[in-house]
Design an enzyme around this catalytic site. Structure first.
Site, PDB file in Angstrom:
ATOM      1  N   ALA A   1       0.811  -1.129  -0.015  1.00  0.00           N
ATOM      2  CA  ALA A   1       0.062   0.019  -0.008  1.00  0.00           C
ATOM      3  C   ALA A   1       0.891   1.205  -0.100  1.00  0.00           C
ATOM      4  CB  ALA A   1      -0.938   0.003   1.009  1.00  0.00           C
TER       5      ALA A   1
ATOM      6  N   GLN B   1       0.797  -6.383  -3.667  1.00  0.00           N
ATOM      7  CA  GLN B   1      -0.321  -6.644  -2.541  1.00  0.00           C
ATOM      8  C   GLN B   1      -1.528  -5.605  -2.948  1.00  0.00           C
ATOM      9  OE1 GLN B   1       1.979  -5.901   0.903  1.00  0.00           O
ATOM     10  NE2 GLN B   1       0.939  -7.701   1.634  1.00  0.00           N
TER      11      GLN B   1
ATOM     12  N   ILE C   1      -4.429  -3.434  -5.145  1.00  0.00           N
ATOM     13  CA  ILE C   1      -5.726  -3.795  -6.113  1.00  0.00           C
ATOM     14  C   ILE C   1      -5.871  -2.804  -6.868  1.00  0.00           C
ATOM     15  CG2 ILE C   1      -6.726  -5.529  -4.227  1.00  0.00           C
ATOM     16  CD1 ILE C   1      -8.389  -3.634  -3.226  1.00  0.00           C
TER      17      ILE C   1
ATOM     18  N   HIS D   1      -3.699  -9.858  -4.384  1.00  0.00           N
ATOM     19  CA  HIS D   1      -5.057  -9.608  -3.820  1.00  0.00           C
ATOM     20  C   HIS D   1      -6.127  -9.286  -4.791  1.00  0.00           C
ATOM     21  CE1 HIS D   1      -2.683  -8.824   0.264  1.00  0.00           C
ATOM     22  NE2 HIS D   1      -2.638 -10.166  -0.006  1.00  0.00           N
TER      23      HIS D   1
ATOM     24  N   CYS E   1     -20.013 -18.249 -11.768  1.00  0.00           N
ATOM     25  CA  CYS E   1     -19.521 -18.745 -13.103  1.00  0.00           C
ATOM     26  C   CYS E   1     -18.234 -17.909 -13.488  1.00  0.00           C
ATOM     27  CB  CYS E   1     -20.453 -18.394 -14.249  1.00  0.00           C
ATOM     28  SG  CYS E   1     -20.622 -16.749 -14.971  1.00  0.00           S
TER      29      CYS E   1
ATOM     30  N   CYS F   1     -25.217 -11.673 -11.749  1.00  0.00           N
ATOM     31  CA  CYS F   1     -24.891 -11.960 -13.425  1.00  0.00           C
ATOM     32  C   CYS F   1     -25.855 -12.280 -14.013  1.00  0.00           C
ATOM     33  CB  CYS F   1     -24.018 -13.269 -12.965  1.00  0.00           C
ATOM     34  SG  CYS F   1     -23.416 -13.929 -14.603  1.00  0.00           S
TER      35      CYS F   1
ATOM     36  N   CYS G   1     -25.540 -16.346 -14.881  1.00  0.00           N
ATOM     37  CA  CYS G   1     -26.167 -17.446 -14.159  1.00  0.00           C
ATOM     38  C   CYS G   1     -26.733 -16.740 -12.919  1.00  0.00           C
ATOM     39  CB  CYS G   1     -25.024 -18.128 -13.699  1.00  0.00           C
ATOM     40  SG  CYS G   1     -23.821 -17.102 -12.736  1.00  0.00           S
TER      41      CYS G   1
ATOM     42  N   SER H   1       4.553  -3.159   5.274  1.00  0.00           N
ATOM     43  CA  SER H   1       5.290  -3.461   6.565  1.00  0.00           C
ATOM     44  C   SER H   1       5.170  -4.715   6.602  1.00  0.00           C
ATOM     45  CB  SER H   1       4.373  -2.599   7.525  1.00  0.00           C
ATOM     46  OG  SER H   1       2.862  -2.818   7.224  1.00  0.00           O
TER      47      SER H   1
HETATM   48 ZN   LIG Z   1     -22.392 -15.857 -13.604  1.00  0.00          ZN
END
Ligand SMILES: [Zn+2]
Length: 252
Positions: free
Chosen positions: A27, A104, A106, A122, A133, A155, A158, A197
């Protein structure tokens, strides 16, 4: 020459001599881009309760709570741009001095900066994924749905729950990424660690394993880590400044 200049010079020499270089980021590299460090005071976890993966799957209310947080963070992420430290790592890759990059984070800022070989331990906030799915959407498409007031999107294939493509608390780590990360750590002779850290396992053990496999370690982090004594060179200065000067030195 002051001690900072000496450490930069030593790092530049190590980079010039290294045959394979790997990097690991946390981070701390993105705080200079305006991305909150989740664990710091005033960070995300002070403002929101942690919703575990199990809760997310079990309850509509938990999914709404989770998406409410992500909906707010979307704007922070959308406005964030890669900073000097991200750009320096992209430049290192470009000049053939960085073979792989484990993160790490995102936030997708390494890819934005230009790095192509990024292992995201991550997951990523830039995409959403159906938990059933596995269908993937760009996060912007899901944000549009959230903005209409639907905070529990499903979704269209599905009817499974849609979740950001990040690894939540209680969700197992992606096995493929972990294996790639260890391979990245084992095969290098120089390992740069920036902005972590090193408190969260198994990620924290990656620099330790690189060291055990014979790599020299360079740490750039504001605070102490449990593995500081293993580092050949240690910086507490700003990641943007240190990495920028490092790359300039290597190119000179
Ligand atoms: Zn799905």
């Amino acid at each position: 020459m002051d001690s900072y200049a000496r450490r930069i010079e030593e790092t530049v020499n190590l980079l010039k001599d290294a045959k394979k270089v790997s990097a690991f980021t946390g981070a701390g590299i993105s705080t200079e881009s305006g991305i909150s460090d989740f664990r710091s005071p005033g960070g995300v976890w002070d403002r929101y309760r942690i919703v575990t993966y199990q809760e997310f799957l079990a309850s509509h209310d938990a999914r709404v709570e989770y998406w409410k947080m992500k909906k707010e963070l979307f704007y922070e992420m959308k406005d964030a741009r890669s900073n000097k430290a991200h750009l320096a790592l992209a430049e290192l890759e470009k000049i053939g001095k960085l073979d792989c990059l484990i993160t790490q984070n995102i936030d997708g800022l390494h890819q934005e900066a230009g790095n192509t070989n990024v292992i995201e331990l991550h997951g990523t906030n830039r995409k959403a994924k159906c938990v059933m799915c596995g269908k993937i959407w760009p996060i912007e498409e899901i944000q549009t749905i959230l903005e209409t007031g639907n905070l529990d999107p499903h979704c269209d294939v599905c009817n499974g729950f849609i979740k950001p493509a990040t690894i939540s608390f209680g969700q197992s780590m992606p096995e493929k990424e972990i294996l790639k990360a260890y391979e990245c750590a084992f095969k290098c002779d120089l390992f740069l660690m920036i902005g972590s850290s090193l408190q969260v396992e198994p990620a924290a053990s990656i620099p330790r394993e690189a060291h055990r496999a014979g790599a020299k370690l360079i740490f750039v982090n504001r605070t102490e880590t449990p593995y500081d004594s293993l580092a050949t060179v240690l910086f507490r200065e700003s990641a943007g400044q240190v990495l920028g000067e490092m790359v300039e030195g290597v190119k000179r």
